[in-house]
Design a protein around this motif. Structure first.
Motif, mmCIF file in Angstrom:
data_model
loop_
_atom_site.group_PDB
_atom_site.id
_atom_site.type_symbol
_atom_site.label_atom_id
_atom_site.label_comp_id
_atom_site.label_asym_id
_atom_site.label_seq_id
_atom_site.Cartn_x
_atom_site.Cartn_y
_atom_site.Cartn_z
ATOM 1 N N UNK A 62 37.014 30.589 46.285
ATOM 2 C CA UNK A 62 36.134 30.328 45.145
ATOM 3 C C UNK A 62 36.550 31.121 43.915
ATOM 4 N N UNK A 63 36.937 32.360 44.118
ATOM 5 C CA UNK A 63 37.350 33.234 43.016
ATOM 6 C C UNK A 63 38.631 33.944 43.411
ATOM 7 N N UNK A 107 46.152 40.971 38.871
ATOM 8 C CA UNK A 107 46.638 41.925 37.874
ATOM 9 C C UNK A 107 48.150 41.767 37.828
ATOM 10 N N UNK A 108 48.662 41.572 36.613
ATOM 11 C CA UNK A 108 50.099 41.366 36.468
ATOM 12 C C UNK A 108 50.577 42.056 35.198
ATOM 13 N N UNK A 126 49.766 31.527 25.628
ATOM 14 C CA UNK A 126 49.826 32.762 26.420
ATOM 15 C C UNK A 126 48.491 33.040 27.103
ATOM 16 N N UNK A 127 47.396 32.758 26.409
ATOM 17 C CA UNK A 127 46.065 32.923 27.018
ATOM 18 C C UNK A 127 45.937 31.995 28.222
ATOM 19 N N UNK A 177 46.719 32.672 36.148
ATOM 20 C CA UNK A 177 46.948 33.637 37.228
ATOM 21 C C UNK A 177 45.674 33.892 38.019
ATOM 22 N N UNK A 178 44.573 33.328 37.558
ATOM 23 C CA UNK A 178 43.277 33.549 38.197
ATOM 24 C C UNK A 178 42.651 32.213 38.565
ATOM 25 N N UNK A 179 41.574 32.293 39.329
ATOM 26 C CA UNK A 179 40.891 31.064 39.736
ATOM 27 C C UNK A 179 39.389 31.308 39.715
ATOM 28 N N UNK A 180 38.649 30.299 39.281
ATOM 29 C CA UNK A 180 37.189 30.382 39.293
ATOM 30 C C UNK A 180 36.649 31.170 38.111
ATOM 31 N N UNK A 181 35.634 31.993 38.392
ATOM 32 C CA UNK A 181 34.968 32.778 37.344
ATOM 33 C C UNK A 181 35.925 33.722 36.619
ATOM 34 N N UNK A 182 36.850 34.401 37.298
ATOM 35 C CA UNK A 182 37.775 35.279 36.575
ATOM 36 C C UNK A 182 38.640 34.519 35.551
ATOM 37 N N UNK A 183 39.006 33.286 35.879
ATOM 38 C CA UNK A 183 39.799 32.480 34.955
ATOM 39 C C UNK A 183 39.003 32.200 33.686
ATOM 40 N N UNK A 184 37.767 31.792 33.843
ATOM 41 C CA UNK A 184 36.896 31.507 32.705
ATOM 42 C C UNK A 184 36.643 32.768 31.887
#
Length: 137
Positions: free
Chosen positions: A4-5, A9-10, A104-105, A111-118
Motif C-alpha cells: 500500500x505504501x 531514500x536515495x 525531476x519531481x 521512487x515511492x508508492x502510495x501516500x509517500x508518493x503524493x
C-alpha cells in the motif's frame, strides 16, 4: 505483493547538481522577467506621451513637432518590439526550466508508492509556490 505504501531514500548527486543549476536558472529568469516588465512599462508610458504630443502638435498645426514626435514613437515602438523578443526568449527559458524541474519531481515521486508518493509531489509543489525552492534540494 500487496504493497500500500512504499517510502525510499536515495541520493543522486548529479541530479541534485542539475536541480540546483535549474533553480538558479529559474531565479535568474524570474529576475529578468521583472526587469523586462518594468522596462516595457516605461516604454509604453513614453509611447503614450509621444502620441499625445504628436496629436497636440497636429491640432496646433506644428507639423515639424508632430513629425518629431511620430519619429520618436517609431523608435520607441522598435524598442518595445526588441523588449518583447527578449521577454519571449526569457519566458521560453523559464518554461523549459520549470518543465525540467517538474520532471525531476516526478522522478523523485516514482521512487515511492502510495501516500509517500503524493506527499513528495505536494511538498515539492508547495515549495515552488512559496518560492522556497532550495528546500527541494
Amino acid at each position: 505483493m500487496n504493497i500500500d505504501n512504499l517510502e525510499s531514500h536515495a541520493d543522486f548527486p548529479d541530479e541534485i547538481q542539475e536541480l540546483k543549476e535549474l533553480i538558479k536558472k529559474v531565479n535568474g529568469a524570474n529576475e529578468a522577467r521583472l526587469h523586462l516588465a518594468a522596462d516595457m512599462a516605461e516604454s509604453v508610458k513614453n509611447a503614450k506621451t509621444f502620441i499625445v504630443k504628436a496629436e497636440d502638435a497636429r491640432i496646433l498645426g506644428d507639423m515639424k513637432q508632430m513629425k518629431k514626435m511620430y519619429s520618436n514613437l517609431f523608435i520607441e515602438n522598435r524598442s518595445l518590439i526588441g523588449e518583447l523578443l527578449k521577454r519571449t526568449s526569457n519566458h521560453e527559458t523559464l518554461v523549459t526550466s520549470l518543465k525540467s524541474i517538474n520532471a525531476m519531481i516526478n522522478k523523485a515521486s516514482n521512487l515511492r508508492y502510495g501516500a509517500p508518493k503524493t506527499k513528495v509531489v505536494t511538498l515539492c509543489r508547495t515549495a515552488i509556490k512559496e518560492n522556497n525552492i532550495f528546500s527541494l534540494v
